[in-house]
Design an enzyme around this catalytic site. Structure first.
Site, PDB file in Angstrom:
ATOM      1  N   ASP A  67       7.278  34.465 -13.988  1.00 32.14           N
ATOM      2  CA  ASP A  67       8.721  34.668 -13.791  1.00 32.14           C
ATOM      3  C   ASP A  67       9.076  36.113 -13.469  1.00 32.14           C
ATOM      4  O   ASP A  67       8.236  37.011 -13.561  1.00 32.14           O
ATOM      5  CB  ASP A  67       9.494  34.186 -15.027  1.00 32.14           C
ATOM      6  CG  ASP A  67       8.842  34.616 -16.341  1.00 32.14           C
ATOM      7  OD1 ASP A  67       8.074  35.586 -16.333  1.00 32.14           O
ATOM      8  OD2 ASP A  67       9.107  33.975 -17.365  1.00 32.14           O
ATOM      9  N   ASP A 136      13.163  30.471 -28.836  1.00 35.91           N
ATOM     10  CA  ASP A 136      13.875  29.199 -28.652  1.00 35.91           C
ATOM     11  C   ASP A 136      12.958  28.126 -28.045  1.00 35.91           C
ATOM     12  O   ASP A 136      13.420  27.058 -27.684  1.00 35.91           O
ATOM     13  CB  ASP A 136      15.105  29.404 -27.749  1.00 35.91           C
ATOM     14  CG  ASP A 136      14.759  29.961 -26.368  1.00 35.91           C
ATOM     15  OD1 ASP A 136      13.543  30.116 -26.068  1.00 35.91           O
ATOM     16  OD2 ASP A 136      15.684  30.236 -25.593  1.00 35.91           O
ATOM     17  N   HIS A 138      11.117  28.441 -25.257  1.00 35.99           N
ATOM     18  CA  HIS A 138      10.933  28.431 -23.797  1.00 35.99           C
ATOM     19  C   HIS A 138       9.488  28.739 -23.417  1.00 35.99           C
ATOM     20  O   HIS A 138       8.771  29.438 -24.136  1.00 35.99           O
ATOM     21  CB  HIS A 138      11.924  29.374 -23.083  1.00 35.99           C
ATOM     22  CG  HIS A 138      11.704  30.835 -23.287  1.00 35.99           C
ATOM     23  ND1 HIS A 138      12.745  31.741 -23.365  1.00 35.99           N
ATOM     24  CD2 HIS A 138      10.576  31.582 -23.412  1.00 35.99           C
ATOM     25  CE1 HIS A 138      12.267  32.953 -23.513  1.00 35.99           C
ATOM     26  NE2 HIS A 138      10.959  32.888 -23.552  1.00 35.99           N
ATOM     27  N   GLU A 143      14.361  27.490 -20.303  1.00 34.39           N
ATOM     28  CA  GLU A 143      15.096  27.495 -21.563  1.00 34.39           C
ATOM     29  C   GLU A 143      15.375  26.060 -22.032  1.00 34.39           C
ATOM     30  O   GLU A 143      15.319  25.120 -21.230  1.00 34.39           O
ATOM     31  CB  GLU A 143      16.419  28.246 -21.376  1.00 34.39           C
ATOM     32  CG  GLU A 143      16.261  29.712 -20.960  1.00 34.39           C
ATOM     33  CD  GLU A 143      15.844  30.635 -22.114  1.00 34.39           C
ATOM     34  OE1 GLU A 143      15.146  30.189 -23.048  1.00 34.39           O
ATOM     35  OE2 GLU A 143      16.205  31.822 -22.059  1.00 34.39           O
TER      36      GLU A 143
HETATM   37  P1  PGA Z   1       7.064  37.887 -26.179  1.00 31.60           P
HETATM   38  O1  PGA Z   1       7.774  36.892 -25.177  1.00 31.60           O
HETATM   39  O2  PGA Z   1       5.611  37.769 -25.936  1.00 31.60           O
HETATM   40  O3  PGA Z   1       7.581  39.260 -25.799  1.00 31.60           O
HETATM   41  O4  PGA Z   1       7.449  37.486 -27.551  1.00 31.60           O
HETATM   42  C1  PGA Z   1       7.293  35.583 -25.068  1.00 31.60           C
HETATM   43  C2  PGA Z   1       8.194  34.760 -24.188  1.00 31.60           C
HETATM   44  O5  PGA Z   1       9.400  35.017 -24.135  1.00 31.60           O
HETATM   45  O6  PGA Z   1       7.687  33.810 -23.561  1.00 31.60           O
END
Ligand code: PGA
Length: 241
Positions: A67, A136, A138, A143
């Site tokens: 992304d 959450d 995702h 999301e």
């Molecule tokens: P993070 O993000 O590794 O910074 O916790 C993970 C994500 O949002 O998929």
């Protein structure tokens, strides 16, 4: 689905690094699906170490990132292209022309999403997808919602994601509200997936993803039906299993 629990994030990084290494040794021109965020950094450090020690050759490897933020140029200090260069690509012998990150600043985001889908397919699909997980639930930036989106798409980030990612920006208002992300279909089409999660903050999402119902309200729960997925967790992330 297999679940492996390690003592800490460094051990998760070592285990994930070994899986990446085995994939590249098996198929030197493999396609890696790469993730940003804090969680994969120890894995990238392992990949860098093995490259520097001459164990691992990235010269034929190709990659597609999950992304990118809408509105951030590749040069922007918080862009995911910049993150990948700084955390991995600048330190290994990968050909940058073989690395792909979705474009967040095109004139037509829908067209960019379609082109990214087509590029992944033309390359033959992802051999090994590295995933993190949001608080959450995702995966990529897909999301929680009412349905599982399919291909690369434009998403609106949840407040929880904006809160979590504010740490990378000067202030909350600077976090882009939208992103372009590979969809669940792209992720599920990967031949093998490793999902990495570390820290207590991920424990609830991990428990719901692994033990809960399969529902688009918890996007990572879809992984329950992938035929070749391993969850690599530290003890904190596994603490609600
Ligand atoms: P993070 O993000 O590794 O910074 O916790 C993970 C994500 O949002 O998929």
């Amino acid at each position: 689905m297999q679940v492996f629990v390690y003592k800490n994030e460094a051990e998760v990084g070592k285990a994930a690094g070994m899986i990446v290494a085995s994939e590249i040794l098996k198929k030197p021109d493999c396609i890696l699906g790469l993730a940003t965020g804090s969680t994969p950094i120890p894995t990238y450090q392992e990949m860098i170490r093995m490259n520097k020690e001459g164990i691992l050759d990235f010269s034929k490897v190709r990659s597609f990132n999950l992304d990118e933020y809408i509105g951030l140029s590749p040069e922007h200090v918080c862009s995911y292209r910049r993150f990948m260069n700084e955390q991995l690509f600048d330190h290994i012998n990968i050909d940058k022309a073989n690395t792909h990150v979705p474009c967040g600043i095109g004139a037509d985001h829908e067209a960019d999403a379609k082109a990214y889908d087509a590029a992944v397919e033309a390359a033959g699909g992802i051999d090994l997808q590295i995933l993190g997980i949001g608080h959450d639930g995702h995966i990529g930036f897909n999301e929680p919602g009412d349905e599982f989106v399919s291909g690369t798409n434009i998403v609106t980030l949840t407040d929880m994601t904006i809160d979590a990612n504010t740490r990378f920006f000067e202030k909350r208002e600077d976090v882009p509200r939208q992103a372009i992300t590979l969809g669940n279909r792209n992720i599920m089409a990967a031949k093998r997936i490793i999902l990495l999660a570390t820290g207590k903050g991920k424990a609830r999402a991990i428990a719901q993803a692994i033990k809960g119902n399969i529902t688009p309200k918890m996007p990572a729960s879809l992984l329950q039906v992938h035929p070749n997925v391993q969850f690599l967790l530290d003890e904190d992330a596994a603490s609600e299993l």
